[in-house]
Write an enzyme that holds these catalytic residues in place. Structure first.
Site, PDB file in Angstrom:
ATOM      1  N   ASP A   1      -5.054  10.529   7.383  1.00 23.85           N
ATOM      2  CA  ASP A   1      -4.727   9.420   6.491  1.00 23.85           C
ATOM      3  C   ASP A   1      -4.578   8.143   7.316  1.00 23.85           C
ATOM      4  OD1 ASP A   1      -3.212   9.273   3.401  1.00 23.85           O
ATOM      5  OD2 ASP A   1      -3.086   7.555   4.772  1.00 23.85           O
TER       6      ASP A   1
ATOM      7  N   ASP B   1     -12.188   9.412 -13.783  1.00 25.86           N
ATOM      8  CA  ASP B   1     -12.899   9.243 -15.065  1.00 25.86           C
ATOM      9  C   ASP B   1     -13.372   7.798 -15.256  1.00 25.86           C
ATOM     10  OD1 ASP B   1     -10.419   8.018 -15.538  1.00 25.86           O
ATOM     11  OD2 ASP B   1      -9.944   9.184 -17.329  1.00 25.86           O
ATOM     12  N   GLU B   2     -12.849   6.869 -14.429  1.00 23.71           N
ATOM     13  CA  GLU B   2     -13.184   5.452 -14.641  1.00 23.71           C
ATOM     14  C   GLU B   2     -14.653   5.164 -14.351  1.00 23.71           C
ATOM     15  OE1 GLU B   2     -10.244   2.623 -13.403  1.00 23.71           O
ATOM     16  OE2 GLU B   2      -8.644   4.112 -13.481  1.00 23.71           O
TER      17      GLU B   2
ATOM     18  N   TYR C   1     -13.195  -1.237  -8.368  1.00 20.43           N
ATOM     19  CA  TYR C   1     -12.696   0.101  -8.014  1.00 20.43           C
ATOM     20  C   TYR C   1     -13.621   1.190  -8.546  1.00 20.43           C
ATOM     21  CZ  TYR C   1     -10.078   4.457  -8.640  1.00 20.43           C
ATOM     22  OH  TYR C   1      -9.713   5.781  -8.657  1.00 20.43           O
TER      23      TYR C   1
ATOM     24  N   ALA D   1     -16.618   1.035  -9.671  1.00 19.97           N
ATOM     25  CA  ALA D   1     -17.987   0.951  -9.136  1.00 19.97           C
ATOM     26  C   ALA D   1     -18.043   1.564  -7.739  1.00 19.97           C
ATOM     27  CB  ALA D   1     -18.449  -0.501  -9.107  1.00 19.97           C
ATOM     28  N   SER D   2     -16.998   1.335  -6.940  1.00 20.82           N
ATOM     29  CA  SER D   2     -17.006   1.893  -5.583  1.00 20.82           C
ATOM     30  C   SER D   2     -16.845   3.415  -5.625  1.00 20.82           C
ATOM     31  CB  SER D   2     -15.925   1.240  -4.717  1.00 20.82           C
ATOM     32  OG  SER D   2     -14.632   1.586  -5.175  1.00 20.82           O
ATOM     33  N   LYS D   3     -16.047   3.920  -6.569  1.00 23.48           N
ATOM     34  CA  LYS D   3     -15.916   5.378  -6.704  1.00 23.48           C
ATOM     35  C   LYS D   3     -17.235   5.969  -7.215  1.00 23.48           C
ATOM     36  CE  LYS D   3     -12.738   7.678  -6.242  1.00 23.48           C
ATOM     37  NZ  LYS D   3     -12.230   8.406  -5.029  1.00 23.48           N
TER      38      LYS D   3
ATOM     39  N   ASN E   1      -3.338  10.126 -13.342  1.00 21.85           N
ATOM     40  CA  ASN E   1      -2.264  11.037 -12.925  1.00 21.85           C
ATOM     41  C   ASN E   1      -0.905  10.346 -13.029  1.00 21.85           C
ATOM     42  OD1 ASN E   1      -3.364  13.378 -10.432  1.00 21.85           O
ATOM     43  ND2 ASN E   1      -4.678  12.316 -11.863  1.00 21.85           N
TER      44      ASN E   1
ATOM     45  N   LEU F   1       1.160   1.968 -13.555  1.00 18.53           N
ATOM     46  CA  LEU F   1       1.926   1.720 -14.784  1.00 18.53           C
ATOM     47  C   LEU F   1       3.268   2.479 -14.861  1.00 18.53           C
ATOM     48  CD1 LEU F   1       1.971   0.398 -17.673  1.00 18.53           C
ATOM     49  CD2 LEU F   1       1.030   2.564 -18.491  1.00 18.53           C
TER      50      LEU F   1
ATOM     51  N   VAL G   1       3.378  -5.608 -19.907  1.00 24.12           N
ATOM     52  CA  VAL G   1       2.339  -4.887 -20.665  1.00 24.12           C
ATOM     53  C   VAL G   1       1.136  -5.817 -20.788  1.00 24.12           C
ATOM     54  CG1 VAL G   1       1.760  -3.932 -22.937  1.00 24.12           C
ATOM     55  CG2 VAL G   1       4.005  -3.463 -21.903  1.00 24.12           C
TER      56      VAL G   1
ATOM     57  N   PRO H   1      -8.632  -8.720 -16.273  1.00 26.77           N
ATOM     58  CA  PRO H   1     -10.043  -9.051 -16.549  1.00 26.77           C
ATOM     59  C   PRO H   1     -10.887  -7.780 -16.639  1.00 26.77           C
ATOM     60  CG  PRO H   1      -9.226 -10.233 -14.595  1.00 26.77           C
ATOM     61  CD  PRO H   1      -8.155  -9.262 -14.991  1.00 26.77           C
TER      62      PRO H   1
HETATM   63  P1  NAD Z   1      -3.224   6.449  -3.310  1.00 25.51           P
HETATM   64  O1  NAD Z   1      -3.662   5.030  -3.274  1.00 25.51           O
HETATM   65  O2  NAD Z   1      -1.826   6.780  -3.694  1.00 25.51           O
HETATM   66  O3  NAD Z   1      -3.468   7.140  -1.892  1.00 25.51           O
HETATM   67  C1  NAD Z   1      -4.633   6.945  -1.142  1.00 25.51           C
HETATM   68  C2  NAD Z   1      -4.375   7.456   0.260  1.00 25.51           C
HETATM   69  O4  NAD Z   1      -5.595   7.287   1.008  1.00 25.51           O
HETATM   70  C3  NAD Z   1      -3.278   6.687   0.998  1.00 25.51           C
HETATM   71  O5  NAD Z   1      -2.420   7.591   1.641  1.00 25.51           O
HETATM   72  C4  NAD Z   1      -4.044   5.838   2.004  1.00 25.51           C
HETATM   73  O6  NAD Z   1      -3.311   5.580   3.183  1.00 25.51           O
HETATM   74  C5  NAD Z   1      -5.257   6.710   2.271  1.00 25.51           C
HETATM   75  N1  NAD Z   1      -6.433   5.944   2.731  1.00 25.51           N
HETATM   76  C6  NAD Z   1      -6.897   4.780   2.237  1.00 25.51           C
HETATM   77  N2  NAD Z   1      -7.976   4.386   2.931  1.00 25.51           N
HETATM   78  C7  NAD Z   1      -8.202   5.329   3.879  1.00 25.51           C
HETATM   79  C8  NAD Z   1      -9.173   5.492   4.887  1.00 25.51           C
HETATM   80  N3  NAD Z   1     -10.138   4.595   5.067  1.00 25.51           N
HETATM   81  N4  NAD Z   1      -9.110   6.582   5.683  1.00 25.51           N
HETATM   82  C9  NAD Z   1      -8.114   7.504   5.515  1.00 25.51           C
HETATM   83  N5  NAD Z   1      -7.159   7.391   4.581  1.00 25.51           N
HETATM   84  C10 NAD Z   1      -7.205   6.319   3.768  1.00 25.51           C
HETATM   85  O7  NAD Z   1      -4.268   7.178  -4.281  1.00 25.51           O
HETATM   86  P2  NAD Z   1      -4.065   8.436  -5.213  1.00 25.51           P
HETATM   87  O8  NAD Z   1      -3.552   7.978  -6.516  1.00 25.51           O
HETATM   88  O9  NAD Z   1      -3.345   9.485  -4.466  1.00 25.51           O
HETATM   89  O10 NAD Z   1      -5.574   8.869  -5.418  1.00 25.51           O
HETATM   90  C11 NAD Z   1      -6.186   9.880  -4.624  1.00 25.51           C
HETATM   91  C12 NAD Z   1      -7.635  10.023  -5.072  1.00 25.51           C
HETATM   92  O11 NAD Z   1      -7.675  10.356  -6.449  1.00 25.51           O
HETATM   93  C13 NAD Z   1      -8.448   8.740  -4.906  1.00 25.51           C
HETATM   94  O12 NAD Z   1      -9.737   9.091  -4.481  1.00 25.51           O
HETATM   95  C14 NAD Z   1      -8.490   8.166  -6.312  1.00 25.51           C
HETATM   96  O13 NAD Z   1      -9.671   7.411  -6.524  1.00 25.51           O
HETATM   97  C15 NAD Z   1      -8.490   9.426  -7.158  1.00 25.51           C
HETATM   98  N6  NAD Z   1      -7.932   9.276  -8.496  1.00 25.51           N
HETATM   99  C16 NAD Z   1      -6.648   8.854  -8.674  1.00 25.51           C
HETATM  100  C17 NAD Z   1      -6.127   8.763  -9.969  1.00 25.51           C
HETATM  101  C18 NAD Z   1      -4.710   8.357 -10.232  1.00 25.51           C
HETATM  102  O14 NAD Z   1      -4.306   8.302 -11.405  1.00 25.51           O
HETATM  103  N7  NAD Z   1      -3.893   8.083  -9.221  1.00 25.51           N
HETATM  104  C19 NAD Z   1      -6.935   9.073 -11.074  1.00 25.51           C
HETATM  105  C20 NAD Z   1      -8.243   9.477 -10.834  1.00 25.51           C
HETATM  106  C21 NAD Z   1      -8.719   9.600  -9.552  1.00 25.51           C
HETATM  107  P1  TYD Z   2      -2.880   1.734 -13.858  1.00 23.61           P
HETATM  108  O1  TYD Z   2      -1.681   2.582 -13.629  1.00 23.61           O
HETATM  109  O2  TYD Z   2      -3.114   0.565 -12.961  1.00 23.61           O
HETATM  110  O3  TYD Z   2      -4.131   2.720 -13.854  1.00 23.61           O
HETATM  111  P2  TYD Z   2      -5.683   2.416 -14.268  1.00 23.61           P
HETATM  112  O4  TYD Z   2      -5.896   0.960 -14.386  1.00 23.61           O
HETATM  113  O5  TYD Z   2      -6.413   3.013 -13.119  1.00 23.61           O
HETATM  114  O6  TYD Z   2      -5.905   3.149 -15.561  1.00 23.61           O
HETATM  115  O7  TYD Z   2      -2.834   1.195 -15.341  1.00 23.61           O
HETATM  116  C1  TYD Z   2      -2.783   2.071 -16.450  1.00 23.61           C
HETATM  117  C2  TYD Z   2      -2.889   1.227 -17.700  1.00 23.61           C
HETATM  118  O8  TYD Z   2      -1.711   0.421 -17.802  1.00 23.61           O
HETATM  119  C3  TYD Z   2      -4.055   0.259 -17.662  1.00 23.61           C
HETATM  120  O9  TYD Z   2      -4.597   0.164 -18.974  1.00 23.61           O
HETATM  121  C4  TYD Z   2      -3.429  -1.056 -17.242  1.00 23.61           C
HETATM  122  C5  TYD Z   2      -2.031  -0.974 -17.828  1.00 23.61           C
HETATM  123  N1  TYD Z   2      -0.976  -1.664 -17.072  1.00 23.61           N
HETATM  124  C6  TYD Z   2      -0.098  -2.528 -17.724  1.00 23.61           C
HETATM  125  O10 TYD Z   2      -0.198  -2.745 -18.939  1.00 23.61           O
HETATM  126  N2  TYD Z   2       0.883  -3.127 -16.995  1.00 23.61           N
HETATM  127  C7  TYD Z   2       1.025  -2.925 -15.654  1.00 23.61           C
HETATM  128  O11 TYD Z   2       1.932  -3.524 -15.028  1.00 23.61           O
HETATM  129  C8  TYD Z   2       0.131  -2.022 -15.001  1.00 23.61           C
HETATM  130  C9  TYD Z   2       0.259  -1.765 -13.522  1.00 23.61           C
HETATM  131  C10 TYD Z   2      -0.849  -1.405 -15.746  1.00 23.61           C
END
Ligand code: NAD
Ligand code: TYD
Length: 354
Positions: A32, A134-135, A159, A161-163, A189, A199, A215, A292
């Site tokens: 990490d 899913d995004e 985000y 697009a990069s995924k 999650n 959120l 919100v 946006p």
């Molecule tokens: P997070 O941002 O909490 O954690 C990301 C971790 O990756 C951090 O510990 C960071 O230090 C590490 N990291 C970042 N760049 C790095 C690099 N170049 N090399 C090594 N480590 C690096 O993210 P998360 O919520 O735990 O998400 C984990 C994965 O799940 C991601 O790929 C994310 O796209 C995917 N995902 C997350 C959610 C969600 O709701 N959180 C939903 C769908 C998919």
């Molecule tokens: P977020 O947790 O950033 O996840 P994602 O954008 O990846 O779905 O946001 C979840 C939803 O909540 C999203 O529709 C944006 C909205 N949101 C708010 O309304 N207020 C906030 O302060 C944040 C962080 C998100």
């Protein structure tokens, strides 16, 4: 046996590593970079545990990744590492391109070279599991069916697009080089150790601090919420039994408008930690300018993983959100550290000594 986990100090990655070692003695090498989102305190229960080797480094560092693969000979690599916050990707997409696309490319190159040199049994058993979102599928209208694995990719934020680009690279390495890959696309999650920029943790933390609960727009955007421990069990199921080159959607069957989520968090806090003035936390809700390009609705059709691998979530939203709110109430030190940046100071001190 050993697995290499990337991004294992982040929200989902650290939950995964903790869950993995709670149920298995298979060693985890945890790579990490420790960006702002990586928090070694998430892994505190593993201090001194010989089954866990933490390495600070970048998935884009080809030399480091090659050395770790050669040294530890993992039977699987699970890629959680990413820049993950949509709002940050809007403010500054550069790091998202760098880690999510370029970093994944370097990781794939090193894994391909390692895998190609394995003997036949190890080569056959090896897996690269790429964790995606899913995004990548874009936004649904209210009446559209939920995303299946064959839904067209239509990412709308830097985000997503990069995924999406990283998913395409993973797919291409399977089709071109035969690399044994699995991709999971999960919904939003929530749960313990979630950084309070997203959120649900932001609302829990701001509410207690007496701050506004922002919100975006009308609050009627819909997300499909998945308790993080259910996500971890789904990843284990895909790693164990997923078909090579396939993608699996993972969701909690919990579609909710954002405003409902915020109201639920407020109601739970009203019950578990009432405000001194006995007003509801709902009074702190504040409607702010919309994000946006804000995607209106995500919904996951998780039938494939259910039918093929027998996975289903164990938490309903009601049980999962109660556990989550309670976890934040029980762990004020974790929240304080994250908010003060103290965990970053710890990292600086730790690595200055080594
Ligand atoms: P997070 O941002 O909490 O954690 C990301 C971790 O990756 C951090 O510990 C960071 O230090 C590490 N990291 C970042 N760049 C790095 C690099 N170049 N090399 C090594 N480590 C690096 O993210 P998360 O919520 O735990 O998400 C984990 C994965 O799940 C991601 O790929 C994310 O796209 C995917 N995902 C997350 C959610 C969600 O709701 N959180 C939903 C769908 C998919
Ligand atoms: P977020 O947790 O950033 O996840 P994602 O954008 O990846 O779905 O946001 C979840 C939803 O909540 C999203 O529709 C944006 C909205 N949101 C708010 O309304 N207020 C906030 O302060 C944040 C962080 C998100």
């Amino acid at each position: 046996m050993t697995i290499l986990v990337t991004g294992g100090a982040g929200f989902i990655g650290s939950n995964f590593v903790l869950d993995w070692l709670a149920g298995s003695d298979e060693t985890v090498v945890n790579l990490d970079k420790l960006t702002y989102a990586g928090n070694v305190h998430n892994l505190a229960p593993l201090a001194g545990d010989p089954r866990h080797a933490f390495v600070q480094g970048d998935i884009g560092d080809a030399g480091l990744v090659a050395a770790l693969l050669a040294q530890h000979q993992p039977r699987a690599v699970l890629n959680f590492a990413a820049e993950s916050h949509v709002d940050r990707s809007i403010l500054g997409p550069g790091e998202f391109i760098q880690t999510n696309i370029v970093g994944t490319f370097h990781l794939l190159e090193q894994v391909r070279a390692y895998w190609a040199a394995l003997d036949t049994p190890a080569k056959t058993a090896f897996r690269l599991l790429h964790v995606s979102t899913d995004e990548v599928y874009g936004s649904l209208a209210a009446s559209d069916p939920a995303f299946t694995e064959t839904h067209r990719y239509e990412p709308n934020s830097p985000y997503s697009a990069s995924k999406a680009a990283s998913d395409h690279l993973v797919r291409a390495y399977h089709h071109t080089y035969g690399l044994p890959v699995l991709t999971t696309n999960c919904s939003n999650n929530y749960g313990p150790l979630h950084f309070p920029e997203k959120l649900i943790p932001l609302m829990i933390v701001n509410a207690q601090a007496g701050k506004p609960l922002p919100v975006y727009g009308d609050g009627q955007q819909i997300r499909d919420w998945l308790y993080v421990k259910d996500h971890c069990s789904a990843i284990r199921a895909v790693l164990a039994g997923g078909r090579l080159g396939e993608t699996y959607n993972i969701g909690g069957w919990n579609e909710k408008p954002n405003l409902d989520i915020v109201n639920t968090v407020c109601d739970l806090l009203d019950e578990l930690k009432p405000r001194a003035d006995l007003q509801s936390y709902r009074s702190q809700i504040s409607y702010v300018t919309d994000r946006p390009g804000h995607d209106r609705r995500y919904a996951i059709d998780a039938r494939k993983i259910g039918q093929e691998l027998g996975w289903k979530p164990t938490e309903t939203f009601e049980t999962g959100i109660r556990k989550t709110v309670q976890w934040y109430l029980d762990n004020p030190d974790w929240v304080a550290q994250v908010q003060s940046g103290a965990y970053r100071d710890w990292v600086a001190t730790q690595y200055a000594q080594s």
